[in-house]
Design a protein around this motif. Sequence first.
Motif, short mmCIF file in Angstrom:
data_model
loop_
_atom_site.label_atom_id
_atom_site.label_comp_id
_atom_site.label_asym_id
_atom_site.label_seq_id
_atom_site.Cartn_x
_atom_site.Cartn_y
_atom_site.Cartn_z
N ASN A 58 0.61 -1.13 -0.01
CA ASN A 58 -0.01 0.12 -0.05
C ASN A 58 0.76 1.14 -0.08
OD1 ASN A 58 -2.24 -1.75 -0.05
ND2 ASN A 58 -2.48 -1.56 2.18
N VAL A 59 2.00 1.08 -0.51
CA VAL A 59 2.95 2.35 -0.60
C VAL A 59 3.56 2.08 -2.13
CG1 VAL A 59 4.80 3.77 0.39
CG2 VAL A 59 3.69 1.97 1.82
N PRO A 60 2.72 2.19 -3.06
CA PRO A 60 3.21 2.40 -4.37
C PRO A 60 4.39 2.96 -4.90
CG PRO A 60 0.82 2.62 -4.39
CD PRO A 60 1.28 2.75 -3.12
N GLY A 61 5.44 2.31 -5.55
CA GLY A 61 6.60 3.14 -5.81
C GLY A 61 7.65 2.89 -4.87
N HIS A 62 7.36 2.52 -3.71
CA HIS A 62 8.52 2.21 -2.63
C HIS A 62 9.43 0.94 -2.96
CE1 HIS A 62 10.40 1.52 1.07
NE2 HIS A 62 9.94 2.68 1.59
N LYS A 63 10.68 1.20 -2.69
CA LYS A 63 11.74 0.40 -3.26
C LYS A 63 11.57 -0.96 -2.49
CE LYS A 63 15.26 1.39 0.14
NZ LYS A 63 16.44 2.19 0.62
N TRP A 64 10.94 -1.09 -1.33
CA TRP A 64 10.58 -2.32 -0.57
C TRP A 64 9.40 -2.96 -1.16
CZ3 TRP A 64 12.79 0.02 4.25
CH2 TRP A 64 14.20 -0.03 4.03
N GLU A 65 8.71 -2.64 -2.29
CA GLU A 65 7.43 -3.63 -2.79
C GLU A 65 7.96 -4.73 -3.61
OE1 GLU A 65 4.52 -1.32 -5.07
OE2 GLU A 65 5.96 -0.22 -5.86
N HIS A 66 9.35 -4.55 -4.27
CA HIS A 66 9.89 -5.55 -5.08
C HIS A 66 10.31 -6.82 -4.66
CE1 HIS A 66 9.75 -1.94 -7.62
NE2 HIS A 66 10.77 -1.47 -6.99
N THR A 67 10.57 -7.79 -5.35
CA THR A 67 11.24 -9.06 -4.68
C THR A 67 12.62 -8.95 -5.14
OG1 THR A 67 9.33 -10.33 -4.96
CG2 THR A 67 11.53 -11.43 -4.73
N TYR A 68 13.66 -8.84 -4.05
CA TYR A 68 15.10 -8.93 -4.43
C TYR A 68 15.61 -10.34 -4.29
CZ TYR A 68 14.84 -3.62 -3.78
OH TYR A 68 14.61 -2.64 -4.13
N CYS A 69 16.53 -10.73 -5.01
CA CYS A 69 17.50 -11.74 -5.00
C CYS A 69 17.89 -11.90 -3.72
CB CYS A 69 18.42 -11.99 -5.95
SG CYS A 69 19.48 -13.37 -5.94
N SER A 70 17.77 -12.96 -2.83
CA SER A 70 18.71 -12.91 -1.59
C SER A 70 20.12 -13.24 -1.77
CB SER A 70 17.95 -14.31 -0.81
OG SER A 70 17.98 -15.30 -1.27
N GLU A 71 20.68 -13.35 -2.98
CA GLU A 71 21.98 -13.65 -2.89
C GLU A 71 22.60 -12.44 -3.68
OE1 GLU A 71 24.00 -16.14 -2.25
OE2 GLU A 71 22.26 -16.78 -1.09
N CYS A 72 22.26 -11.79 -4.76
CA CYS A 72 22.97 -10.89 -5.35
C CYS A 72 22.18 -9.47 -5.19
CB CYS A 72 23.22 -11.17 -7.02
SG CYS A 72 21.46 -10.97 -8.02
#
Length: 134
Positions: free
Chosen positions: A71-85
Amino acid sequence: MIVPKVGDDLEHAKKLSNFILDEFGPEMPIHFLRFHPDYKMMEYPSTPVETLEKHYQIAKDVGLKYVYLGNVPGHKWEHTYCSECNNIVVNRYGFSIREWNLDKTNCCKFCGNKIPIEGKLQEGYKEDRFQFVS
């Protein structure tokens, strides 16, 4: 849902994050959702983004790999990041997927790390997302 003055206690966030880690493991996702006043809860303000970011950091510090803000569109932490790279493997804006950086076996296209996502991104996902009525 993190509701100010009702459910925004950081100690509870730590307990919840530890419970998830202990019971389900570090790959279990957790979403901290922003509250917006509506209907019968108009007396509470919207959740400050800073509060959500503190919850996020607690969950990451505990050891959870897939922590999200909602519920915070555009926030960098709404993405899925690879846990390695740490590259973005699923780029989102709100409920829309803008970029899918996973191969056919749901491994990161950047480093090959297996991402624990079930299913595949369907062709035509953008067109099929809404059904319009005339």
